[in-house]
Design an enzyme around this catalytic site. Sequence first.
Site, mmCIF file in Angstrom:
data_model
loop_
_atom_site.group_PDB
_atom_site.id
_atom_site.type_symbol
_atom_site.label_atom_id
_atom_site.label_comp_id
_atom_site.label_asym_id
_atom_site.label_seq_id
_atom_site.Cartn_x
_atom_site.Cartn_y
_atom_site.Cartn_z
ATOM 1 N N ARG A 118 0.905 -1.146 -0.032
ATOM 2 C CA ARG A 118 -0.020 0.018 0.187
ATOM 3 C C ARG A 118 0.641 1.469 -0.059
ATOM 4 N NH1 ARG A 118 -2.663 -3.325 3.824
ATOM 5 N NH2 ARG A 118 -4.411 -4.550 2.756
ATOM 6 N N LYS A 140 3.909 11.542 -10.870
ATOM 7 C CA LYS A 140 3.186 10.604 -11.675
ATOM 8 C C LYS A 140 3.591 9.556 -12.123
ATOM 9 C CE LYS A 140 0.536 14.373 -14.381
ATOM 10 N NZ LYS A 140 0.151 14.926 -15.478
ATOM 11 N N GLU A 182 11.710 19.025 -23.984
ATOM 12 C CA GLU A 182 10.895 19.423 -22.682
ATOM 13 C C GLU A 182 11.432 20.518 -22.192
ATOM 14 O OE1 GLU A 182 8.174 17.788 -22.257
ATOM 15 O OE2 GLU A 182 8.303 15.951 -23.006
ATOM 16 N N LYS A 224 8.918 23.082 -13.263
ATOM 17 C CA LYS A 224 8.155 21.830 -12.882
ATOM 18 C C LYS A 224 7.671 21.852 -11.546
ATOM 19 C CE LYS A 224 6.577 17.371 -13.923
ATOM 20 N NZ LYS A 224 6.688 16.247 -14.572
ATOM 21 N N GLU A 234 -3.530 17.770 -11.055
ATOM 22 C CA GLU A 234 -3.880 18.441 -12.087
ATOM 23 C C GLU A 234 -5.351 18.828 -12.063
ATOM 24 O OE1 GLU A 234 -1.895 16.606 -15.599
ATOM 25 O OE2 GLU A 234 -3.461 17.063 -16.945
ATOM 26 N N ARG A 239 -1.275 22.555 -13.875
ATOM 27 C CA ARG A 239 -0.355 21.521 -14.321
ATOM 28 C C ARG A 239 -0.674 21.167 -15.915
ATOM 29 N NH1 ARG A 239 1.780 16.326 -10.853
ATOM 30 N NH2 ARG A 239 3.152 15.533 -12.509
ATOM 31 N N ASN A 243 1.536 20.487 -20.474
ATOM 32 C CA ASN A 243 1.150 19.579 -21.608
ATOM 33 C C ASN A 243 1.290 20.432 -23.000
ATOM 34 O OD1 ASN A 243 0.738 16.986 -20.461
ATOM 35 N ND2 ASN A 243 -1.052 17.891 -19.885
ATOM 36 N N HIS A 246 1.874 18.661 -26.631
ATOM 37 C CA HIS A 246 1.695 17.391 -26.130
ATOM 38 C C HIS A 246 0.381 16.515 -27.086
ATOM 39 C CE1 HIS A 246 4.930 17.727 -23.592
ATOM 40 N NE2 HIS A 246 4.934 16.459 -23.166
ATOM 41 N N HIS A 250 1.094 13.761 -29.245
ATOM 42 C CA HIS A 250 0.707 12.447 -29.001
ATOM 43 C C HIS A 250 -0.115 11.996 -30.034
ATOM 44 C CE1 HIS A 250 0.382 13.155 -24.233
ATOM 45 N NE2 HIS A 250 1.438 12.317 -24.720
ATOM 46 N N HIS A 263 9.214 10.298 -28.168
ATOM 47 C CA HIS A 263 8.402 11.348 -27.616
ATOM 48 C C HIS A 263 8.815 12.654 -27.789
ATOM 49 C CE1 HIS A 263 5.474 12.833 -24.659
ATOM 50 N NE2 HIS A 263 6.158 13.274 -23.990
HETATM 51 P P1 NAD Z 1 13.837 5.696 -21.695
HETATM 52 O O1 NAD Z 1 13.378 5.343 -20.269
HETATM 53 O O2 NAD Z 1 13.106 4.688 -22.595
HETATM 54 O O3 NAD Z 1 15.358 6.182 -21.947
HETATM 55 C C1 NAD Z 1 15.720 6.203 -23.134
HETATM 56 C C2 NAD Z 1 16.774 5.129 -23.503
HETATM 57 O O4 NAD Z 1 18.181 5.496 -22.963
HETATM 58 C C3 NAD Z 1 16.552 3.748 -23.113
HETATM 59 O O5 NAD Z 1 17.025 2.818 -23.964
HETATM 60 C C4 NAD Z 1 17.540 3.582 -21.886
HETATM 61 O O6 NAD Z 1 17.897 2.457 -21.421
HETATM 62 C C5 NAD Z 1 18.731 4.544 -22.400
HETATM 63 N N1 NAD Z 1 19.283 5.190 -21.235
HETATM 64 C C6 NAD Z 1 18.829 5.565 -19.998
HETATM 65 N N2 NAD Z 1 19.842 6.464 -19.176
HETATM 66 C C7 NAD Z 1 20.930 6.145 -19.883
HETATM 67 C C8 NAD Z 1 22.288 6.656 -19.791
HETATM 68 N N3 NAD Z 1 22.625 7.246 -18.783
HETATM 69 N N4 NAD Z 1 23.163 6.308 -20.689
HETATM 70 C C9 NAD Z 1 22.671 5.607 -21.709
HETATM 71 N N5 NAD Z 1 21.475 5.076 -22.094
HETATM 72 C C10 NAD Z 1 20.565 5.500 -21.253
HETATM 73 O O7 NAD Z 1 12.829 7.267 -22.157
HETATM 74 P P2 NAD Z 1 12.763 8.512 -21.503
HETATM 75 O O8 NAD Z 1 12.745 9.373 -22.434
HETATM 76 O O9 NAD Z 1 13.796 8.827 -20.311
HETATM 77 O O10 NAD Z 1 11.414 8.276 -20.722
HETATM 78 C C11 NAD Z 1 10.148 8.214 -21.309
HETATM 79 C C12 NAD Z 1 9.239 7.812 -20.582
HETATM 80 O O11 NAD Z 1 8.938 8.818 -19.380
HETATM 81 C C13 NAD Z 1 7.849 7.345 -21.341
HETATM 82 O O12 NAD Z 1 7.455 6.091 -20.770
HETATM 83 C C14 NAD Z 1 7.060 8.432 -20.727
HETATM 84 O O13 NAD Z 1 5.632 8.110 -20.657
HETATM 85 C C15 NAD Z 1 7.516 8.700 -19.385
HETATM 86 N N6 NAD Z 1 7.290 10.011 -18.869
HETATM 87 C C16 NAD Z 1 6.626 10.410 -17.718
HETATM 88 C C17 NAD Z 1 6.505 11.501 -17.235
HETATM 89 C C18 NAD Z 1 5.950 11.553 -15.691
HETATM 90 O O14 NAD Z 1 5.532 12.795 -15.453
HETATM 91 N N7 NAD Z 1 5.882 10.646 -15.125
HETATM 92 C C19 NAD Z 1 6.596 12.779 -17.993
HETATM 93 C C20 NAD Z 1 7.382 12.781 -19.162
HETATM 94 C C21 NAD Z 1 7.620 11.230 -19.820
HETATM 95 N N1 GLY Z 2 4.719 15.537 -17.872
HETATM 96 C C1 GLY Z 2 3.579 16.418 -17.136
HETATM 97 C C2 GLY Z 2 3.210 16.404 -15.864
HETATM 98 O O1 GLY Z 2 3.896 15.816 -15.113
HETATM 99 O O2 GLY Z 2 2.002 16.617 -15.509
#
Ligand code: NAD
Ligand code: GLY
Length: 359
Positions: A118, A140, A182, A224, A234, A239, A243, A246, A250, A263
Amino acid sequence: MQPLSIALGERSYPIYVGRGLLSRGDLLQAHLPRGAVCVVTNVTVAPLYLPVLRQALGGRRLVECVLPDGEQHKSLATLGTVFDALVAGQVHRDGAILALGGGVVGDMAGFAAACYQRGIACAQLPTTLLSQVDSSVGGKTAVNHPGGKNLIGAFHQPCAVYADTDTLATLPDRELRAGLAEVIKYGLLEDAAFFAWLETYAADLTGREPAALEHAIRRSCEIKAAVVAEDERETSGRRALLNLGHTFGHAIETAVHYRGWLHGEAVAVGLLLAADLSARLGMVDADVCERVRALLSRVGLPVAPPAVPPAELWRLMQMDKKVADGRVTLVLLDRLGRAVLRTDVPEAAVMATLGAAGP
Ligand code: NAD
Ligand code: GLY
């Protein structure tokens, strides 16, 4: 080292930005509860950064959970393997998860922490630029469902965020640029002076100059953190301004079935389309679009959508999560450095923007 702070009452936490953080056992231990620590990472990041973390956390009982790499593994099935590791490693309520990786690892590890027993503590150790400026901050967490991205998730704030800028040295160029989209977004939506700073230091950022990267990450996290502190869940619309770009982005990602476009690349085009639409509606001067286009191009991001008919992109935009009462909510600019929500944008104006953009 002076961390930023995100002001959320009893859920407040520090955000450290700087070099060498993964080896700072003192800083890591300072914000963790007493129990066992489960490091969740992936097969790409583990060989690069798990050894230094192991050393920094010497003396702690460590459980390691190394996941496959890729968005396609951000699923309930993979989440099950995290729970298996937590149970097998006898992590209890006084334990914690450390998310070591990009946004995929961070979102999954955060969601596991939200659910396990939990809710247990989770510290984020983001290793991509995108995760350092966006996904690790704000609470998130989610996994994907075959029916849609991030459909199963929870709000669960981390206990601390450690953005170690040294980890960016191994990040592929394309991933670095995707993260810069971003960063540019924050300047556009909240801080014109930061946008101008990005214009001046674009080459230092793509050249991975440490001080420039650190400043960009720190300012992005500050923006942020302030927005999330005002509207954690949000609900007020504040918040939702994060986006910017986005809804267009998307639609692009869905149109290409998440293949061939990162992305951040889709968001980059989305930022330009949002600026173009804002100009068509008379909200900003055309000059703002030109500055956005020039900056995106300078850091090597795309400025035109893929070859998808505008009507198809518009259809996909109407299916986006940000649709209420049949109206698409768009984040637009009413000046460089200030974003606003609009639910009254005529379809003809959106189609004009999409039609003019072309592949
Ligand atoms: P990712 O986590 O897939 O990383 C991109 C690639 O880089 C992967 O292959 C990873 O293994 C590699 N990598 C990571 N760190 C590395 C390093 N230091 N050196 C070499 N390789 C490395 O992609 P991302 O762009 O970091 O994240 C995308 C994800 O984030 C999506 O799933 C998206 O939905 C999510 N996201 C969440 C929020 C939120 O608020 N929670 C906001 C934006 C995006
Ligand atoms: N990435 C948008 C948010 O965290 O609200």
